[in-house]
Design a protein around this motif. Sequence first.
Motif, PDB file in Angstrom:
ATOM      1  N   THR A  87      -3.061  10.641  -4.559  1.00  0.00           N
ATOM      2  CA  THR A  87      -1.854   9.984  -5.031  1.00  0.00           C
ATOM      3  C   THR A  87      -1.788   9.976  -6.547  1.00  0.00           C
ATOM      4  O   THR A  87      -2.819   9.894  -7.224  1.00  0.00           O
ATOM      5  CB  THR A  87      -1.766   8.530  -4.508  1.00  0.00           C
TER       6      THR A  87
ATOM      7  N   THR B  29      -3.064  -0.071  -3.905  1.00  0.00           N
ATOM      8  CA  THR B  29      -2.783  -1.393  -3.349  1.00  0.00           C
ATOM      9  C   THR B  29      -2.111  -2.287  -4.400  1.00  0.00           C
ATOM     10  O   THR B  29      -2.374  -2.161  -5.590  1.00  0.00           O
ATOM     11  CB  THR B  29      -4.075  -2.084  -2.861  1.00  0.00           C
TER      12      THR B  29
ATOM     13  N   ASP C  49       6.188   3.667   3.295  1.00  0.00           N
ATOM     14  CA  ASP C  49       5.808   2.878   2.124  1.00  0.00           C
ATOM     15  C   ASP C  49       6.987   2.025   1.656  1.00  0.00           C
ATOM     16  O   ASP C  49       7.727   2.394   0.738  1.00  0.00           O
ATOM     17  CB  ASP C  49       5.319   3.795   0.993  1.00  0.00           C
TER      18      ASP C  49
ATOM     19  N   LYS D 256      -7.662   1.327  -5.489  1.00  0.00           N
ATOM     20  CA  LYS D 256      -7.428   2.471  -4.612  1.00  0.00           C
ATOM     21  C   LYS D 256      -8.332   2.347  -3.386  1.00  0.00           C
ATOM     22  O   LYS D 256      -9.487   1.938  -3.487  1.00  0.00           O
ATOM     23  CB  LYS D 256      -7.762   3.794  -5.321  1.00  0.00           C
TER      24      LYS D 256
ATOM     25  N   ARG E  25       2.188  11.161  -3.210  1.00  0.00           N
ATOM     26  CA  ARG E  25       1.335  12.318  -2.986  1.00  0.00           C
ATOM     27  C   ARG E  25       1.471  13.401  -4.057  1.00  0.00           C
ATOM     28  O   ARG E  25       2.571  13.765  -4.472  1.00  0.00           O
ATOM     29  CB  ARG E  25       1.661  12.935  -1.624  1.00  0.00           C
TER      30      ARG E  25
ATOM     31  N   ASP F 114      -7.665   5.761   3.601  1.00  0.00           N
ATOM     32  CA  ASP F 114      -7.309   5.402   4.965  1.00  0.00           C
ATOM     33  C   ASP F 114      -7.243   6.685   5.797  1.00  0.00           C
ATOM     34  O   ASP F 114      -7.086   7.786   5.258  1.00  0.00           O
ATOM     35  CB  ASP F 114      -5.965   4.678   4.989  1.00  0.00           C
TER      36      ASP F 114
ATOM     37  N   LEU G 192      -4.673   5.613  -1.011  1.00  0.00           N
ATOM     38  CA  LEU G 192      -3.622   4.604  -1.129  1.00  0.00           C
ATOM     39  C   LEU G 192      -3.858   3.710  -2.350  1.00  0.00           C
ATOM     40  O   LEU G 192      -4.988   3.341  -2.650  1.00  0.00           O
ATOM     41  CB  LEU G 192      -3.568   3.727   0.127  1.00  0.00           C
TER      42      LEU G 192
ATOM     43  N   MET H 272       0.871  -1.179   0.000  1.00  0.00           N
ATOM     44  CA  MET H 272       0.000   0.000   0.000  1.00  0.00           C
ATOM     45  C   MET H 272       0.903   1.222   0.000  1.00  0.00           C
ATOM     46  O   MET H 272       1.871   1.291   0.759  1.00  0.00           O
ATOM     47  CB  MET H 272      -0.929   0.013   1.218  1.00  0.00           C
ATOM     48  N   VAL H 273       0.553   2.219  -0.846  1.00  0.00           N
ATOM     49  CA  VAL H 273       1.482   3.324  -1.044  1.00  0.00           C
ATOM     50  C   VAL H 273       0.732   4.581  -1.470  1.00  0.00           C
ATOM     51  O   VAL H 273      -0.335   4.516  -2.089  1.00  0.00           O
ATOM     52  CB  VAL H 273       2.548   2.939  -2.106  1.00  0.00           C
ATOM     53  N   ASN H 274       1.311   5.731  -1.121  1.00  0.00           N
ATOM     54  CA  ASN H 274       0.791   7.022  -1.568  1.00  0.00           C
ATOM     55  C   ASN H 274       1.933   7.816  -2.197  1.00  0.00           C
ATOM     56  O   ASN H 274       2.932   8.092  -1.542  1.00  0.00           O
ATOM     57  CB  ASN H 274       0.196   7.811  -0.390  1.00  0.00           C
TER      58      ASN H 274
END
Length: 252
Positions: A26, A103, A140, A62, A16, A65, A101, A12-14
Amino acid sequence: MKAIRVKLYQNMVNYRKPTSFQLKETYPLPPPSTIIGMVHNLCEFTEYHEMDISIQGKYYSKVNDLYTRYEFKNAMKYSKTRHQLETGGYGISRGVATVELLTDVELLLHIVPKDQSIVEKIEKAFLHPVEYPSLGRREDLALIEEVKIVDVYEEELKTSIRLDKFNAYVPLELMNSGSIEILGEIKTSGTRYKLNKDYKLVDHGTKRYPKIFRKWNKVEVIYVGNLRAKRGKKVVIDDNPRDLSEQVLFLV
């Protein structure tokens, strides 16, 4: 030239967008500045090394969170009825905000440093990182699945190459040149972005009171997938023969 070919996975990552605040939106793939920053951090470079990056990848979905958000204003004194935290007599507000986020992110990166003498150093930094690598936010974490030095060169294609495994940031000039075309019945041009790549420090103040700002060099790209590199056109490729759909580079 030689490039470092890297495959990464992130749970899971952002990545930005700089202009998003209430909801931390994101990008669909990491911008060049984020990858260049990761390379410099892993290699422990203290000076900037110019490099071009090819960014391809995909994600599953997406999600949103919650995270704890801290806010403060310059020189605002602590107020018991307004602030949740105090530090040095100044007040900090603590609340809840939302972050977007991605996935199950898979990335295919090609890193081409202008100084070719540091290619092996970059490869070694990915193979034996000084700390667990992250890409996006500090938390991340990135799982490195493959690292390899490859030769990259421009070639006129004798046959078309279908590029439907990953989406990519395609430079606007390359898309307009006709070397790349979009497949499918519905021809769309993708999403256009101006992405940060690197910056210079610019002083907008005076000699006595300098005010240093970052002046970003931005690159124009189209985020798009389901592509084909056309026969008879020149594109940049690597010498990896295993999977033709991963062979074409989109350097920015």
